[in-house]
Design an enzyme around this catalytic site. Structure first.
Site, short mmCIF file in Angstrom:
data_model
loop_
_atom_site.label_atom_id
_atom_site.label_comp_id
_atom_site.label_asym_id
_atom_site.label_seq_id
_atom_site.Cartn_x
_atom_site.Cartn_y
_atom_site.Cartn_z
N HIS A 27 0.83 -1.21 0.00
CA HIS A 27 0.00 0.00 0.00
C HIS A 27 0.86 1.25 0.00
CE1 HIS A 27 -4.01 1.80 0.68
NE2 HIS A 27 -3.33 2.76 1.28
N ASP A 29 0.21 5.57 -0.97
CA ASP A 29 -0.80 6.57 -1.33
C ASP A 29 -0.25 7.72 -2.17
OD1 ASP A 29 -3.46 5.93 -0.21
OD2 ASP A 29 -2.38 5.85 1.69
N GLU A 135 -8.86 1.47 -2.55
CA GLU A 135 -9.03 1.59 -1.09
C GLU A 135 -10.41 2.13 -0.78
OE1 GLU A 135 -6.45 2.93 2.75
OE2 GLU A 135 -6.36 4.25 1.02
N HIS A 162 -13.33 1.83 3.80
CA HIS A 162 -12.25 2.68 4.31
C HIS A 162 -12.63 3.00 5.75
CE1 HIS A 162 -9.52 6.34 4.42
NE2 HIS A 162 -8.73 5.32 4.20
N HIS A 203 -8.86 -2.13 7.15
CA HIS A 203 -9.88 -1.10 7.39
C HIS A 203 -11.23 -1.67 7.81
CE1 HIS A 203 -8.12 2.82 6.57
NE2 HIS A 203 -7.47 2.29 5.54
N HIS A 224 -2.48 -3.33 4.55
CA HIS A 224 -1.71 -2.46 5.45
C HIS A 224 -2.35 -2.44 6.83
CE1 HIS A 224 -4.80 0.04 3.63
NE2 HIS A 224 -4.51 1.09 4.36
N ASP A 311 2.27 1.95 3.80
CA ASP A 311 1.33 3.08 3.84
C ASP A 311 2.05 4.41 3.73
OD1 ASP A 311 -1.12 4.30 3.79
OD2 ASP A 311 -1.65 3.89 5.86
#
Length: 361
Positions: A27, A29, A135, A162, A203, A224, A311
């Protein structure tokens, strides 16, 4: 320093591990950060600005990934929970487009991948295997047709929620609404199985984790997340869920996010969100905190069900000396110093994820 895979690694077992199986990070972003800060630009990501004495704008670039031993990256494509309906779909598609443009901009460094064999071919050509992970299940706007189109565009996993519930699944960080998955949520899992998409259980609420594991016929991933028995945070995975991974064949990809790996930091961070002036000094978080989660997970599920999901560019702070993607190398070296063999490290870095990709293609 030469742009060599794993050149930042100092321990021989860690260097040997990434030669066997480069790290596949679950993961990152960066796509969202490029949306927020750079208008979805794909330029300049082949430069290590820190090495040039500049302040890097992002925690991720292609040079630092390679030097840290990363040979595969799941790029997160994401819409915030504030975006619902068609807007969530649009946000997600824009980031899918960014990943496709990124790969096209650096064809000598990147290859768009979906299968395990794609990843192996990418490694053989010296390129970073680029995979997509959506995600948040709100990104499909309750439509299996949208889910199918994301799969057609190469999205390899989807996180069922999420930070907030969807109309069909409970999130770890929202008030329970459905008791796990609804009937439609179970249909989503079945459709993902049919499409060869990985069901990502980061999540989601523990009830959702159990429901998904009851339904799925394919290995799952936690892209993650860390271990709740080590740090009691709702984003982490309870042992009774972890114990089901060997039977499922799935992989827990341990994350580095400080509130998830250190309880004192988590309490400080929660206080800071409410009252920044009264939070007090920030607790220390080090690589040892991450190591504790990796080693607990190994004790519970075994080394064949572990991976890593940093992450980066998804959180502002990371453990000491792990503030950008070079933190991957810090962790692998720390594990090697604790006696992890090259073969066990190679399972953690890439072999386990490759097995799951092979099983779900």
């Amino acid at each position: 320093m030469d742009d060599v895979l794993g050149s930042l690694l100092t321990e021989s077992a860690a260097r040997e591990a990434v030669a066997i199986a480069p790290l596949i990070d679950g993961h990152d972003d960066l796509a969202w950060e490029m949306r927020e800060s750079a208008g979805y630009s794909v330029d300049g990501l082949d430069l290590d600005r820190a090495a040039a004495g500049e302040d890097p704008a992002f925690q991720t670039d292609l040079v630092r990934l390679r030097r840290s031993g990363v040979g595969g990256q799941f790029w997160s494509v994401y819409a915030p929970c504030s975006q619902r309906g068609a807007d969530a779909v649009t946000y997600t598609l824009e980031q899918v487009d960014w990943v496709h443009r990124l790969v096209a901009r650096y064809p000598d460094r990147l290859a768009l991948c979906r299968t395990g064999d794609d990843v192996r071919e990418s490694w053989a050509s010296g390129r970073l295997a680029s995979l997509l992970g959506a995600e948040g299940g709100h990104s499909i706007d309750g439509s299996l047709a949208v889910l199918r189109q994301l799969a057609a565009l190469g999205v390899r996993y989807m996180t069922l929620t999420h930070n907030e519930n969807t109309p069909w699944a409970d999130s770890a960080t929202d008030e329970p609404e459905h008791g796990g998955l609804t009937d439609f949520g179970r249909d989503v899992v079945r459709e993902m199985n049919a499409l060869g998409m990985l069901v990502d259980l980061s999540h989601v609420a523990a009830t959702t984790m159990h429901d998904a594991l009851d339904v799925t016929t394919a290995p799952v991933v936690f892209s993650h997340s860390s271990c709740r028995a080590v740090t009691d945070h709702p984003r982490n995975v309870p042992d009774d869920v972890l114990e089901r991974l060997p039977g499922n064949g799935g992989v827990l990809m341990v994350t580095y996010v400080p509130p998830f790996v250190n309880a004192d930091f988590g309490a400080w961070f929660a206080h800071r969100e409410v009252d920044a002036t009264g939070a007090g000094p920030m607790p220390r978080v080090t690589v040892d905190d991450v190591v504790a989660h990796v080693e607990h997970a190994r004790e519970v599920v075994g080394v064949d069900h572990l991976g890593l999901g940093g992450d980066y560019d998804g959180f502002e702070l990371f453990p000491e000396a792990m503030g950008d993607v070079t933190g991957h190398a810090v962790l692998l070296d720390a594990l090697a110093r604790r006696g992890w063999s090259a073969d066990d490290l190679a399972r953690l870095t890439g072999k386990n994820v490759l097995r799951v990709l092979d099983a779900t293609s």
